[in-house]
Scaffold this motif. Structure first.
Motif, PDB file in Angstrom:
ATOM      1  N   ALA A  46       0.997  -1.204   0.124  1.00 30.61           N
ATOM      2  CA  ALA A  46       0.061   0.131   0.000  1.00 30.61           C
ATOM      3  C   ALA A  46       0.838   1.136  -0.152  1.00 30.61           C
ATOM      4  N   ALA A  47       2.060   1.220   0.900  1.00 29.11           N
ATOM      5  CA  ALA A  47       2.882   2.494   0.904  1.00 29.11           C
ATOM      6  C   ALA A  47       3.307   2.655  -0.660  1.00 29.11           C
ATOM      7  N   LEU A  48       3.910   1.564  -1.239  1.00 28.78           N
ATOM      8  CA  LEU A  48       4.334   1.987  -2.532  1.00 28.78           C
ATOM      9  C   LEU A  48       3.416   2.468  -3.508  1.00 28.78           C
ATOM     10  N   LEU A  49       2.257   1.827  -3.494  1.00 31.77           N
ATOM     11  CA  LEU A  49       1.404   2.225  -4.332  1.00 31.77           C
ATOM     12  C   LEU A  49       0.955   3.886  -4.049  1.00 31.77           C
ATOM     13  N   VAL A  50       0.873   4.330  -2.811  1.00 32.34           N
ATOM     14  CA  VAL A  50       0.684   5.678  -2.320  1.00 32.34           C
ATOM     15  C   VAL A  50       1.672   6.443  -3.233  1.00 32.34           C
ATOM     16  N   LEU A  51       2.857   5.970  -3.132  1.00 27.83           N
ATOM     17  CA  LEU A  51       4.191   6.750  -3.533  1.00 27.83           C
ATOM     18  C   LEU A  51       3.933   6.844  -5.281  1.00 27.83           C
ATOM     19  N   ALA A  52       3.603   5.658  -5.728  1.00 28.03           N
ATOM     20  CA  ALA A  52       3.546   5.492  -7.138  1.00 28.03           C
ATOM     21  C   ALA A  52       2.263   6.647  -7.740  1.00 28.03           C
TER      22      ALA A  52
END
Length: 311
Positions: A182-188
């Motif tokens: 989820a954190a990686l998707l938010v950053l993307a």
């Protein structure tokens, strides 16, 4: 502008406080009291899984709503959930990893959708209807495959399989991976926030502004498929999170991806933690499927939100 910024900060503060309060309640309440070992070994991983799955589903819903330019879209509308469920059940029958099967099934669904509706990724606002119809066809196909798999599932595994398909966090693990995803998707999403905001205006307008619409749609589709696969592998088919959370934030006035991405993740985490807490407490010592509780919460809330007059 200052009033809008103040409102957004207030929404973020309320979500943060609600999330922390729900985490504390989920850790402290339930059978077994305040036993420290019980909290660390059983409740903390379950809370982490609920938070991660909720965040992933909310972000996948946000990606789907941008991709289709449809506020009613959610992670299941394009068949990704059905593909993940089919892959997970097939892996369960073969004794393989549930997460691997769900990921493979979701990617299979996304790949099939790309083959069926290749032109739907082009810079045309008519593409959404073709994507939705293709996704509905794939969802029906994968639903039939899931039904067939359930008929050949051994009796000793059948109840668990059905419970998992409805949505179950009782034995969930891998919450850390869900939170990391989820954190990686938010950053993307934050890295592509301008492109995503332009795509929401319209595909043709985004193309005229120099945005690579086809590539952006492909990225959103793959990201939503992977997020859904990880969520389904962890907790089964939990619905309404990806539908309710982004749309609720939009109704509250949050429109830009810069705010929508992190607040959707936070709101999805809080919503599913609360639903899982209810699932554990309402019929204690029995546990209800969190997916069913989520549907009982999500459907009425969404109807009320849609019925509200716009200011």
């Amino acid at each position: 502008m200052e009033a809008d910024a103040t409102r957004l900060r207030l929404i973020a503060l309320v979500l943060a406080v609600a999330s922390m309060g729900l985490v504390a309640l989920a850790l402290l309440l339930g059978a077994g009291g305040l036993d420290a070992e019980l909290i660390v070994v059983l409740r903390a991983p379950r809370v982490a899984a609920a938070a991660g799955v909720g965040a992933l589903l909310a972000l996948a819903g946000l990606a789907m709503q941008v991709l289709l330019r449809n506020p009613l879209a959610d992670p299941y509308v394009l068949g990704t959930s059905g593909g993940a469920a089919m892959g997970a059940l097939l892996a369960l029958s073969l004794g393989l990893s549930l997460a691997f099967g769900a990921a493979l099934g979701a990617l299979l669904a996304a790949g099939a959708l790309l083959l069926i509706a290749r032109r739907a990724l082009a810079a045309s606002d008519d593409a959404s209807a073709r994507l939705i119809l293709s996704g509905a066809m794939l969802a029906a196909l994968f639903g039939a495959a899931v039904s067939l798999l359930l008929t050949i599932t051994p009796d000793q595994r059948l109840r668990g399989a059905i419970f998992w398909l409805v949505g179950d966090l009782s034995g969930a693990s891998g919450g850390v991976w869900c939170l990391l995803g989820a954190a990686l998707l938010v950053l993307a999403l934050l890295a592509r926030q301008r492109s995503v905001d332009r795509l929401l205006i319209g595909s043709e307008a985004a193309a005229l502004l120099g945005e690579p619409v086809r590539r952006l749609r492909l990225e959103l589709l793959v990201a939503a498929a992977l997020a859904t696969a990880l969520a389904v592998a962890t907790a089964g088919a939990v619905g309404f999170v990806g539908l309710v959370v982004p749309q609720t934030l939009r109704l509250l006035g949050v429109q830009r991806t810069r705010w929508l991405a992190p607040l959707s993740a936070l709101g999805g985490a809080a919503l599913l933690i609360g639903a899982d807490l209810l699932a554990r407490l309402v019929a204690a010592p029995m546990e209800l499927p969190v997916g069913a509780v989520m549907a009982l919460i999500g459907a009425p809330v969404f109807i009320v939100l849609l019925a509200r007059p716009r200011s």
